[in-house]
Design a protein around this motif. Structure first.
Motif, short mmCIF file in Angstrom:
data_model
loop_
_atom_site.label_atom_id
_atom_site.label_comp_id
_atom_site.label_asym_id
_atom_site.label_seq_id
_atom_site.Cartn_x
_atom_site.Cartn_y
_atom_site.Cartn_z
N VAL A 225 2.93 1.91 34.28
CA VAL A 225 4.09 1.43 33.54
C VAL A 225 4.50 2.52 32.57
O VAL A 225 3.67 3.07 31.84
CB VAL A 225 3.76 0.13 32.77
CG1 VAL A 225 4.90 -0.24 31.83
CG2 VAL A 225 3.46 -1.00 33.74
N LEU A 226 5.78 2.85 32.60
CA LEU A 226 6.37 3.76 31.62
C LEU A 226 7.36 2.93 30.82
O LEU A 226 8.34 2.42 31.36
CB LEU A 226 7.09 4.93 32.31
CG LEU A 226 7.82 5.92 31.40
CD1 LEU A 226 6.87 6.57 30.40
CD2 LEU A 226 8.53 6.98 32.23
N ALA A 227 7.06 2.73 29.52
CA ALA A 227 7.87 1.84 28.69
C ALA A 227 8.38 2.58 27.46
O ALA A 227 7.68 3.42 26.89
CB ALA A 227 7.05 0.63 28.26
N LEU B 36 12.05 12.82 38.42
CA LEU B 36 11.76 14.25 38.35
C LEU B 36 11.35 14.69 36.95
O LEU B 36 10.48 15.55 36.81
CB LEU B 36 12.98 15.06 38.80
CG LEU B 36 13.42 14.83 40.25
CD1 LEU B 36 14.66 15.68 40.56
CD2 LEU B 36 12.30 15.13 41.22
N ALA B 37 11.99 14.15 35.91
CA ALA B 37 11.68 14.60 34.55
C ALA B 37 12.15 13.56 33.54
O ALA B 37 13.05 12.77 33.80
CB ALA B 37 12.37 15.93 34.26
N PHE C 268 12.62 -0.93 27.40
CA PHE C 268 12.98 -0.56 28.77
C PHE C 268 11.70 -0.11 29.46
O PHE C 268 10.93 0.68 28.90
CB PHE C 268 14.01 0.57 28.79
CG PHE C 268 14.39 1.02 30.17
CD1 PHE C 268 15.36 0.34 30.88
CD2 PHE C 268 13.77 2.10 30.75
CE1 PHE C 268 15.71 0.74 32.18
CE2 PHE C 268 14.11 2.52 32.03
CZ PHE C 268 15.09 1.83 32.75
N GLY C 269 11.48 -0.60 30.67
CA GLY C 269 10.27 -0.22 31.37
C GLY C 269 10.48 -0.01 32.86
O GLY C 269 11.40 -0.57 33.46
N LEU C 270 9.61 0.81 33.42
CA LEU C 270 9.59 1.11 34.85
C LEU C 270 8.17 0.89 35.36
O LEU C 270 7.20 1.29 34.69
CB LEU C 270 9.95 2.57 35.11
CG LEU C 270 11.30 3.09 34.66
CD1 LEU C 270 11.30 4.60 34.65
CD2 LEU C 270 12.36 2.57 35.59
N LEU C 271 8.04 0.31 36.55
CA LEU C 271 6.76 0.26 37.24
C LEU C 271 6.81 1.35 38.30
O LEU C 271 7.58 1.27 39.26
CB LEU C 271 6.51 -1.11 37.87
CG LEU C 271 5.20 -1.24 38.64
CD1 LEU C 271 3.99 -1.03 37.72
CD2 LEU C 271 5.12 -2.61 39.32
N LEU C 272 6.02 2.39 38.10
CA LEU C 272 6.05 3.59 38.93
C LEU C 272 4.84 3.68 39.85
O LEU C 272 3.76 3.23 39.49
CB LEU C 272 6.03 4.84 38.03
CG LEU C 272 7.06 4.95 36.93
CD1 LEU C 272 6.69 6.08 35.98
CD2 LEU C 272 8.42 5.18 37.54
N ASN C 273 5.02 4.34 40.97
CA ASN C 273 3.91 4.78 41.81
C ASN C 273 3.78 6.28 41.52
O ASN C 273 4.51 7.09 42.06
CB ASN C 273 4.19 4.49 43.28
CG ASN C 273 4.24 3.01 43.54
OD1 ASN C 273 3.24 2.33 43.43
ND2 ASN C 273 5.42 2.49 43.85
N ARG C 274 2.85 6.59 40.62
CA ARG C 274 2.73 7.93 40.06
C ARG C 274 1.75 8.78 40.85
O ARG C 274 0.64 8.34 41.15
CB ARG C 274 2.25 7.79 38.60
CG ARG C 274 2.12 9.06 37.84
CD ARG C 274 1.69 8.80 36.40
NE ARG C 274 0.30 8.39 36.29
CZ ARG C 274 -0.75 9.19 36.40
NH1 ARG C 274 -0.59 10.47 36.64
NH2 ARG C 274 -1.97 8.73 36.27
N PHE C 275 2.18 10.01 41.20
CA PHE C 275 1.26 10.97 41.80
C PHE C 275 0.27 11.39 40.72
O PHE C 275 0.66 11.69 39.59
CB PHE C 275 2.02 12.20 42.33
CG PHE C 275 1.13 13.18 43.04
CD1 PHE C 275 0.78 12.97 44.36
CD2 PHE C 275 0.63 14.29 42.39
CE1 PHE C 275 -0.05 13.87 45.03
CE2 PHE C 275 -0.20 15.18 43.04
CZ PHE C 275 -0.54 14.97 44.36
N GLY D 210 5.47 15.57 32.63
CA GLY D 210 4.71 16.28 33.66
C GLY D 210 3.84 15.35 34.50
O GLY D 210 3.67 15.56 35.70
N LEU D 211 3.33 14.30 33.89
CA LEU D 211 2.46 13.36 34.59
C LEU D 211 3.23 12.38 35.47
O LEU D 211 2.67 11.86 36.44
CB LEU D 211 1.58 12.60 33.60
CG LEU D 211 0.51 13.46 32.92
CD1 LEU D 211 -0.07 12.75 31.72
CD2 LEU D 211 -0.58 13.84 33.92
N VAL D 212 4.48 12.11 35.14
CA VAL D 212 5.28 11.18 35.96
C VAL D 212 6.20 11.91 36.94
O VAL D 212 6.92 11.27 37.70
CB VAL D 212 6.10 10.18 35.10
CG1 VAL D 212 5.18 9.31 34.26
CG2 VAL D 212 7.13 10.88 34.25
#
Length: 160
Positions: free
Chosen positions: A79-81, A105-106, A51-58, A30-32
């Protein structure tokens, strides 16, 4: 007197959350939701099984306060890892492509046997990333200060 934490309690602090089961991961999902990232900002370290992503999170946790105060919506780099990743598969995603901006999205967990399973990251435009994991362990951590959302708008999802 003590009580349960409220969603608004975290509005001014950077997030650092860990998910160890599907319920925990649904909170992170929900947060990402509506986080954006270029294809070049995802990495799989096979030897570390990470595995990781560098996100620009709302910043969904701040949106109600921004609306009430009449100020700009915010985004933050996060970071979502995922740990214990055995394999990564993708569809409609070009890893390393800095020109293509992807929208998350999810995130959900599909359990397998003995704690194993698959993490499915669903992207806008029929894209997807599937992680085969030995066990579910995910971390979401804000790594910058919030900034005004460039679009100035809250993400909107038309009803189907």
């Amino acid at each position: 007197m003590t009580g349960d934490a409220r969603f608004e309690d975290g509005a001014e602090r950077p997030l650092r959350l860990r998910a160890l089961d599907a319920n925990d991961l649904s909170v992170i999902s929900g947060l990402v939701q509506d986080a954006i990232f270029p294809g070049s900002e995802m990495r799989w370290d096979r030897s570390a099984r990470r595995f990781g992503l560098l996100l620009n999170r709302f910043r969904w946790e701040d949106a109600p306060r921004a609306e009430a105060q009449g100020r700009a919506y915010e985004r933050v780099q996060s970071v979502l890892a995922f740990e214990d990743v055995l394999s990564v598969q993708s569809q409609g995603v070009a890893p390393g492509d800095s020109e293509t901006i992807l929208s998350l999205l999810a995130v959900r967990f599909e359990p397998g046997e003995d704690g194993t399973g698959q993490v499915l990251l669903t992207l806008a435009g029929d894209g997807a990333i599937r992680l085969e994991v030995e066990t579910l362990e995910a971390v979401l951590r804000d790594v910058t200060r919030p900034y005004a959302a460039p679009s100035g708008a809250r993400p909107n999802h038309p009803e189907a």
